[in-house]
Scaffold this active site. Structure first.
Site, PDB file in Angstrom:
ATOM      1  N   ASP A 207       0.841  -1.450  -0.283  1.00 30.69           N
ATOM      2  CA  ASP A 207      -0.128  -0.655  -0.200  1.00 30.69           C
ATOM      3  C   ASP A 207       0.899   1.054  -0.199  1.00 30.69           C
ATOM      4  O   ASP A 207       2.227   1.471  -0.367  1.00 30.69           O
ATOM      5  CB  ASP A 207      -0.626  -0.188   1.267  1.00 30.69           C
ATOM      6  CG  ASP A 207      -2.074   0.609   1.361  1.00 30.69           C
ATOM      7  OD1 ASP A 207      -2.867   1.597   0.297  1.00 30.69           O
ATOM      8  OD2 ASP A 207      -3.231   0.197   0.386  1.00 30.69           O
ATOM      9  N   HIS A 273      -2.863   2.854  -4.278  1.00 36.45           N
ATOM     10  CA  HIS A 273      -2.361   2.729  -3.278  1.00 36.45           C
ATOM     11  C   HIS A 273      -1.295   2.085  -3.333  1.00 36.45           C
ATOM     12  O   HIS A 273      -0.484   1.257  -3.067  1.00 36.45           O
ATOM     13  CB  HIS A 273      -3.135   1.568  -2.691  1.00 36.45           C
ATOM     14  CG  HIS A 273      -4.368   2.162  -2.071  1.00 36.45           C
ATOM     15  ND1 HIS A 273      -5.063   3.358  -0.541  1.00 36.45           N
ATOM     16  CD2 HIS A 273      -5.353   2.244  -2.604  1.00 36.45           C
ATOM     17  CE1 HIS A 273      -5.893   3.473  -1.102  1.00 36.45           C
ATOM     18  NE2 HIS A 273      -6.411   2.748  -1.418  1.00 36.45           N
ATOM     19  N   ASP A 335      -8.525  -0.226  -5.951  1.00 34.56           N
ATOM     20  CA  ASP A 335      -9.360   0.209  -4.667  1.00 34.56           C
ATOM     21  C   ASP A 335      -9.152   1.252  -5.358  1.00 34.56           C
ATOM     22  O   ASP A 335      -7.529   1.920  -5.435  1.00 34.56           O
ATOM     23  CB  ASP A 335      -9.485  -0.592  -3.908  1.00 34.56           C
ATOM     24  CG  ASP A 335      -8.208  -0.285  -3.064  1.00 34.56           C
ATOM     25  OD1 ASP A 335      -7.148  -1.337  -3.583  1.00 34.56           O
ATOM     26  OD2 ASP A 335      -8.553  -0.089  -1.915  1.00 34.56           O
ATOM     27  N   GLU A 336      -9.939   2.647  -5.586  1.00 34.50           N
ATOM     28  CA  GLU A 336      -9.436   4.171  -4.325  1.00 34.50           C
ATOM     29  C   GLU A 336      -8.268   4.452  -5.161  1.00 34.50           C
ATOM     30  O   GLU A 336      -7.159   4.936  -4.962  1.00 34.50           O
ATOM     31  CB  GLU A 336      -9.222   3.947  -3.085  1.00 34.50           C
ATOM     32  CG  GLU A 336     -10.247   3.770  -2.132  1.00 34.50           C
ATOM     33  CD  GLU A 336      -9.909   4.096  -0.948  1.00 34.50           C
ATOM     34  OE1 GLU A 336     -11.236   3.576  -0.090  1.00 34.50           O
ATOM     35  OE2 GLU A 336      -9.259   3.141  -0.214  1.00 34.50           O
ATOM     36  N   TRP A 402     -16.715  -4.066  -1.275  1.00 38.42           N
ATOM     37  CA  TRP A 402     -16.877  -3.460  -0.080  1.00 38.42           C
ATOM     38  C   TRP A 402     -17.384  -3.007  -0.148  1.00 38.42           C
ATOM     39  O   TRP A 402     -17.448  -1.875   0.859  1.00 38.42           O
ATOM     40  CB  TRP A 402     -14.859  -3.325  -0.220  1.00 38.42           C
ATOM     41  CG  TRP A 402     -14.439  -2.082  -0.850  1.00 38.42           C
ATOM     42  CD1 TRP A 402     -13.996  -1.985  -1.711  1.00 38.42           C
ATOM     43  CD2 TRP A 402     -14.390  -0.614  -0.222  1.00 38.42           C
ATOM     44  NE1 TRP A 402     -13.898  -0.821  -2.310  1.00 38.42           N
ATOM     45  CE2 TRP A 402     -14.304  -0.464  -1.617  1.00 38.42           C
ATOM     46  CE3 TRP A 402     -14.909  -0.313   0.517  1.00 38.42           C
ATOM     47  CZ2 TRP A 402     -13.711   1.111  -1.594  1.00 38.42           C
ATOM     48  CZ3 TRP A 402     -14.394   1.185   0.891  1.00 38.42           C
ATOM     49  CH2 TRP A 402     -14.157   1.156  -0.554  1.00 38.42           C
TER      50      TRP A 402
END
Length: 793
Positions: A207, A273, A335-336, A402
């Protein structure tokens, strides 16, 4: 490898439980002293047929396995070791068909690899399964039937179990990237997982805050990317922290988990990330420059460059990852990943034009498709977080949902396999209670019961698509989980509740009281194995019936005691001593004099204490004190996190409820009619939050002194409601009555925790007034919050 059971969610019939002979160590149901005893099995098996009598297991008893069956021998050896640790028994593993406990093979393909039967009679116990995992799970059920830990001979109640799981993916994720976790702790969690038949451990290995997987072709990933500096609180950077796992260490962990029926699924998070990656290899980033490994939690801007060099890098990493982890599934995050860097990078835009891709989400989808294809060439499958749906999901990808359940519904209906992992339902970094002694975490409280009630088969998935639901997984994100104690505290006992949903047949109605009675001995086994098991559901809470002002004037106070979960008996003392199994039983609210100290704990039907004693001071000083956990959010905000004093603090406290978008807290029941002075204990915390596109939501206030002020105002909620937007921009709390204002001291010269005191103006305000504590310090500096308020008469 995670195998699907016949390609569909498995269903089994149920038989009503009849009365059984009570074996030593079994726990009676809490709802009634006369209730029928329950078998201490979590998760509950598919079919249960109680027998008569019990099997005695004593020193010298034998565990017999088929001749030459190495897997059965390994399971028997594991069971013998666990029973020795829990009960002090010395059991022998032998080959042959004669023993106190026998392991036998069923016909191949009968019920799948994880199915088993366990038949216990007064003369023997027989575990029968076609697959190795079935033998293992039969052994775990026998371990549970042996009861709570004790010393010496155990009595296993006679019963026949026919069992197989509802879902093939029964998972737990541990985040090692935000805070590095020692391998001993992960092995301990694995031992706790197998007890309740969970079979997937998802390791989040990379990450923004750390790269934990050794890649021999790219040594700087761990030389640089595995280490970061603790974010500062106004006094300069903190110490260095981090760590990584060598490939040999992870191979040993994989073998350890496999011996317990657990597949480890690794995650390398891309394209977002990726700050630790870019810190180690800046040429794999997008816009140039060398960032530090991040100390900020949340969403950071750094993206991986999906050009030819970057894609070659990922395939190199995957080669080494697959050599260590034999799992069918490889998790590639997704993600993100805010796409701002890709939007601003000429080379990325040129790549999109060359590929005929119109959007950045489409580019991520292309990347996922390429990597999914590469994994497929090696007999593996790609799985990612539900954002990988946004650019169109490649046929080779599976989805871990999620952001609620919508991603799972969409993906399953489109023919993709899915794993349910929704926030907040299965996010174990969420708090388990609102108690003031709760360690750090997120404040979307998920109690033991909430996890127990969750059903991982979402509505909206067509009946013909239900087989695409592989199962469910709980996640323990580690921004606020620094130590093994904190990680385990979040995981146990809530994974027992998860296990019930992913293993047991949903046709059996949920019965929370019954579940608690079955979970109790399992919690004791976990603790006996050295795991930290949260007692949040069974901790005693206290509540004074009178309003705060009335309580300050009362000669007798009414105090109610309660626990979250309806299990056990509350016992208490009034002399400051810890209660015992002989202490007074709580039945109705207590009438006590001011100055009394109540200490209480929850006790099981057999007299074993279930929760640590909690103390409640019914003193005048306590009534005039408001702790941080009793404060609420100011207008325009909500409390979202409970954070430590420092980002890498290893102590469980102090911890502070905060709204990271607004440095303001409120005491909604201030005793202003009884107060002539005030002392505010202030804490200065790191402001280490990557807010990305949510940065605009941070409320900034104009500071009128060098380091900002703390402004204390009464009647702030009504004033906020009445004010217009233009007034709010100028006045921190327009129309409210200012009680005190202090300029904040220089952070470089002041401890992180300090006090501010003042005499209050006599404004004739009533008790139960709302009072807001607003900090006007720059949002570019540390974050301030209220640790405690003391009102003085």
């Amino acid at each position: 490898m995670v195998a699907r059971l016949d390609g569909k969610a498995r269903r089994h019939g149920w038989q009503r439980r009849a009365a059984v002979v009570v074996a030593a160590g079994l726990v009676a149901a809490a709802s009634s002293a006369a209730a029928a005893p329950v078998l201490p099995l979590v998760p509950w098996p598919a079919q249960v047929a109680p027998g008569k009598g019990a099997l005695l297991l004593a020193d010298g008893a034998t565990l017999a396995v088929p001749v030459g069956d190495a897997a059965a021998k390994a399971v028997a050896t594991l069971l013998a070791a666990r029973l020795a640790a829990q009960h002090g028994l010395s059991l022998r593993v032998v080959e042959g068909d004669s023993g106190t406990v026998r392991f036998a093979r069923a016909a191949a393909g009968k019920g799948g690899d994880e199915a088993y039967t366990l038949a216990v009679t007064p003369g023997s116990a027989v575990i029968t399964a076609a697959g190795d995992h079935g033998l293992l799970y039969g052994a775990m059920s026998l371990e549970q039937l042996a009861g709570a830990p004790g010393n010496g001979m155990v009595r296993v109640p006679a019963v026949t179990l026919s069992d197989a799981p509802r879902f093939a993916w029964r998972g737990l994720m541990i985040d090692t990237a935000r805070h590095f976790q020692p391998l001993d702790s992960i092995r301990a969690v694995i031992d706790g997982m197998v007890a309740v038949k969970l079979n997937v451990l998802h390791l989040h290995l990379t990450d923004d805050q750390g790269w934990r997987f050794e890649v021999k072709k790219y040594p700087r990933l761990t030389q640089v990317g595995a280490w970061r500096t603790e974010p500062e609180t106004g006094q300069g950077p903190g110490p260095r922290s981090g760590g990584f796992y060598t490939q040999d260490e992870l191979r040993a962990l994989v073998a350890y988990a496999a011996a317990r029926g657990i597949t480890i699924v690794p995650e390398i998070d891309l394209p977002g990330h990726a700050q630790a990656l870019v810190a180690a290899y800046p040429d794999l980033g997008v816009l140039g420059g060398t960032p530090p490994v991040s100390g900020d939690w949340g969403v950071n801007p750094y993206l991986f460059n999906p050009g030819p060099q970057g894609m070659a890098f990922v395939t190199d990493v995957l080669d080494e990852l697959m050599a260590v982890f034999p799992s069918t599934y490889i998790h590639l995050g997704g993600d993100e990943a805010v796409k701002d860097q890709w939007e601003r990078a000429a080379q990325v835009q040129a790549q999109m034009r060359d590929l005929g891709i119109k959007t950045e989400n489409g580019l991520q989808s292309w990347m996922i498709d390429q990597l999914g294809g590469y994994l497929a060439q090696h007999g593996r499958r790609l799985i990612g977080w539900d954002e990988i749906l946004e650019g169109g999901l490649p046929p080779s990808a599976s989805v871990m949902s999620w952001r609620g359940e919508a991603g799972a519904v969409d993906a399953a209906n489109a023919g993709h396999d899915v794993v349910l992992s929704p926030a907040p339902n299965l996010y174990l970094d969420n708090l388990q209670s609102d108690r003031g002694d709760a360690p750090p975490g997120r404040i979307a409280i998920q109690t033991l019961e909430a996890v127990y009630r969750y059903d991982p088969m979402p509505k909206g998935i067509g009946a013909d698509k239900a087989g695409h639901v592989l199962g469910a997984q709980a996640n323990a994100w580690a921004e606020y989980l620094v130590t093994p104690w904190q990680v385990q505290h979040k995981i146990f006992p809530r994974i027992g509740a998860l296990a019930e949903s992913v293993w047991s047949d949903p046709a059996r109605p949920k019965d929370y009281k019954d579940f608690l009675a079955r979970l109790d001995p399992q919690m004791r086994r976990w603790r006996a194995g050295g795991l930290e098991v949260a007692d949040s559901a069974l901790a005693v809470d206290f509540k004074i019936a009178q309003p705060r002002g009335a309580a300050l004037d009362a000669r007798r106070l009414t105090v109610a005691l309660a626990t979250q979960a309806p299990y056990g008996t509350i016992r208490y003392t009034l002399d400051g001593k810890a209660p015992t199994a002989r202490s007074r039983i709580y039945a109705t609210p207590l009438q006590v004099a001011p100055g009394t100290v109540i200490t209480a704990a929850d006790f099981a039907p057999d007299g074993v204490v279930l929760s640590a004693p909690r103390r409640f001071d019914v003193t005048r000083d306590a009534l005039l004190t408001t702790a941080n956990s009793a404060l609420s959010a100011c207008p325009r905000g909500a409390l979202g996190l409970r954070v430590p004093l420092n980002a890498d603090a290893t102590a469980n406290g102090p911890a502070y409820n905060v709204n990271i978008f607004d440095a303001c807290m409120a005491d909604d029941h201030a005793p202003l009619a009884h107060a002539k002075a005030i002392t505010v204990q202030v804490a200065r915390l790191p402001r280490n939050y990557g807010l990305a596109h949510d940065q605009h939501a941070v409320i900034a206030r104009y500071a009128t002194s060098p380091f900002g002020e703390l402004v204390v105002s009464a009647g702030c909620r009504a004033a906020e409601k009445a004010a217009d937007d233009r007034t709010k921009e100028h006045d921190p709390m327009p129309g409210a009555k200012v009680l005190a204002t202090w300029p904040l001291p220089d952070p470089a010269k002041t401890p992180q925790q300090f006090s501010l005191s003042a005499t209050l103006p006599q404004l004739g305000l009533a008790d139960e007034s709302d009072v807001c504590f607003q900090f006007t310090a720059s949002t570019a500096g540390p974050f301030y919050t209220v640790e405690q308020v003391k009102w003085a008469q």
